[in-house]
Design an enzyme around this catalytic site. Sequence first.
Site, short mmCIF file in Angstrom:
data_model
loop_
_atom_site.label_atom_id
_atom_site.label_comp_id
_atom_site.label_asym_id
_atom_site.label_seq_id
_atom_site.Cartn_x
_atom_site.Cartn_y
_atom_site.Cartn_z
N CYS A 73 6.94 -1.20 -4.64
CA CYS A 73 6.86 -0.23 -3.46
C CYS A 73 7.30 -1.38 -2.20
CB CYS A 73 5.29 -0.50 -3.24
SG CYS A 73 5.46 0.00 -1.47
N CYS A 90 4.62 -3.05 0.91
CA CYS A 90 4.64 -3.82 -0.49
C CYS A 90 5.12 -5.08 -0.56
CB CYS A 90 3.71 -3.33 -1.82
SG CYS A 90 3.12 -2.00 -1.92
#
Length: 107
Positions: free
Chosen positions: A31, A34
């Site tokens: 991600c 993230c």
Amino acid sequence: MTQPYTEAQPQRAEVDALKGAVVLDFGTNWCGFCRAAQPLVDEALAAHPNVRHLKVEDGPGRPLGRSFRVKLWPTLVFMRDGQELGRVVRPQSLASIAQELTGIDSA
């Protein structure tokens, strides 16, 4: 190096039974949001060595994330003695994380 999100997940009852300050960090290793937030999370946690940090891989069929109603990554859930006291979704500032950490570390 930053620890990766782990596929192994505790059961919700185990998380609710944890004593002390805990940050549940829901996301995935691939991600982009993230990855962008990770330096902020690491820096904020460095100032709170007594806070336990659990990085949990989330996604479809992952019951722990669903039990916390996680919709976006990363989602940081701040807990003390099994109770959620705050959360930050897609953190963009050190201050937003630090504020929540102070709340659970001093409770």
